[in-house]
Scaffold this active site. Sequence first.
Site, short mmCIF file in Angstrom:
data_model
loop_
_atom_site.label_atom_id
_atom_site.label_comp_id
_atom_site.label_asym_id
_atom_site.label_seq_id
_atom_site.Cartn_x
_atom_site.Cartn_y
_atom_site.Cartn_z
N ASN A 110 0.82 -1.21 0.00
CA ASN A 110 0.00 0.00 0.00
C ASN A 110 0.85 1.26 0.00
OD1 ASN A 110 -2.09 -1.80 0.14
ND2 ASN A 110 -2.87 -1.14 2.13
N HIS A 156 -18.29 36.91 -29.32
CA HIS A 156 -19.47 36.18 -29.85
C HIS A 156 -19.22 35.66 -31.28
CE1 HIS A 156 -21.67 38.02 -26.49
NE2 HIS A 156 -21.15 39.16 -26.89
N SER A 277 -8.28 14.84 -48.65
CA SER A 277 -9.48 14.01 -48.73
C SER A 277 -9.25 12.88 -49.73
CB SER A 277 -10.67 14.86 -49.18
OG SER A 277 -11.72 14.03 -49.62
N LYS A 283 -9.07 19.58 -50.94
CA LYS A 283 -9.12 19.69 -49.48
C LYS A 283 -7.74 19.62 -48.82
CE LYS A 283 -12.41 19.28 -47.06
NZ LYS A 283 -13.12 18.03 -46.83
N ASN A 285 -7.08 19.32 -44.82
CA ASN A 285 -7.80 19.27 -43.55
C ASN A 285 -6.88 19.49 -42.34
OD1 ASN A 285 -10.10 18.51 -45.05
ND2 ASN A 285 -9.51 16.36 -44.97
N GLU A 290 -7.89 19.10 -35.11
CA GLU A 290 -9.15 18.43 -34.79
C GLU A 290 -8.94 17.28 -33.80
OE1 GLU A 290 -11.33 19.37 -39.09
OE2 GLU A 290 -10.55 17.36 -38.69
N TYR A 317 -6.94 2.10 2.56
CA TYR A 317 -6.78 1.64 1.19
C TYR A 317 -7.90 0.67 0.80
CZ TYR A 317 -4.95 -0.37 -3.07
OH TYR A 317 -4.82 -0.78 -4.37
N GLN A 322 -6.81 1.14 -7.38
CA GLN A 322 -5.96 0.66 -8.47
C GLN A 322 -6.39 1.25 -9.81
OE1 GLN A 322 -4.46 -3.51 -8.45
NE2 GLN A 322 -5.66 -3.71 -10.34
N LYS A 325 -4.42 4.27 -12.02
CA LYS A 325 -3.21 4.24 -12.83
C LYS A 325 -3.47 4.32 -14.33
CE LYS A 325 -1.08 1.93 -9.08
NZ LYS A 325 -2.36 2.16 -8.38
#
Length: 459
Positions: A110, A156, A277, A283, A285, A290, A317, A322, A325
């Site tokens: 522990n 905005h 594309s 295109k 991208n 993204e 504990y 566990q 992790k």
Amino acid sequence: MAQLWGGRFTKETDKLVYNFNASISFDQKFYAQDIRGSIAHVTMLQKQGILTKEEKESIIEGLKGIQADVENGTLEITDEYEDIHSFVEANLIDRIGDAGKKLHTGRSRNDQVALDMRLYTRDEIEALDTLLKELLEVLLKLMKEHIETYMPGFTHLQKAQPVTLAHHLGAYFEMFKRDRLRMKDIRKRMNYCPLGAGALAGTTYPLDREYTAELLGFDGPTLNSMDSVSDRDYLIEMLSAMSTVMMHLSRFCEEVIIWNSNEYQFVEIDDAYSTGSSIMPQKKNPDIAELVRGKTGRVYGALMSLLTTMKGIPLAYNKDMQEDKELVFDAIDTTKGCLALFAGMLRTMRFRKQRMEDSAKNGFTNATDAADYLVNHGVPFRDAHGIVGQLVLYCIDKNIALDDMSLEEYKAISPVFEEDIYEAISMKTCVEMRNTIGAPGKSAMEQAIALEEAYLKEE
């Protein structure tokens, strides 16, 4: 494989249960931290007279040999062991015999796993800090290059007032600077050593916990053994800080995606950080931007998952812990990868200055400055606001910018306008007049850049 805890049990653990319970598949990630903690532990045990000098030296030599063999590939960490602690101890006993069985004196798995996770997290905070600093250096370089690159500032998602690219990038510099401060704060708060807490109630062995803490670079030992083995606050804080880093990256990515669109064309992303594309040859991208935006939710998910795991756990504990992790490991790897890729994308990105300036002009971002011009010529602000509203409507009808109107057209709406209106509403004037600290004016930006540069040098 006999478990370290097998003495109490008369029946072998079901294989499915064993696999479900095991953590070796992921906690092998901190084998180096486990060995480092064990070396400090046995050094302290020998100092306290619990181990002989020969036993200490034999154990340390064995531990260093295991680490070297793992790193050179001659020793493989396999799933026949339940966890990384079992792997290290079993291999140590195989190599040095009975002395290896004394490694675990005065500690529990522990407090051992609590230590390993703190050491690992501390190392990763430093790695994240390095990546954040590298990103800040990229931003600062771009800020220096674009003090006079004019562009629209938005509220905005509407064009609002003219700013510079340096000013816009400077906003992200502040965000990532705060991210570094958060990481530093977490490191300071978590930097206490849990080793010696035992399973939950300490130990009867005369350990020197202050010495162990000192050997491992901690500010001191933890002060409550129950909290020592059940504390995951620092991981929740770490996940929260990484979520904020990812939120900042995602906001920036969203802008890069918008700026890369056909309508804006403010930036050209380097080929190495974009794709085409499969059916549309025109295109290009912004895939990396993204993906970073998309991976933000993954880090948020780790934070919410650990908060949910911890919310109902009584002291001390419990095996639920566990679950920390895999979540933390994945979130750290994700955040580090995103920081490195984003910095690379930004470093190689080309900014289209004229396009950005034209966009600011065509968006009436200098309308407020036209109103200020009228106010400076004795027109009440409320009246000036209405006059400039008429100017904007006129320009929209004619599909022109304020800069394109003739003086006669100006005077037809208000006789107060004179030839100097053009200077007053030029992008350069609109920006240069804003020179309070934090504003986009050239002298204000130069002052801010000097402060940011000094900050990076201090760090």
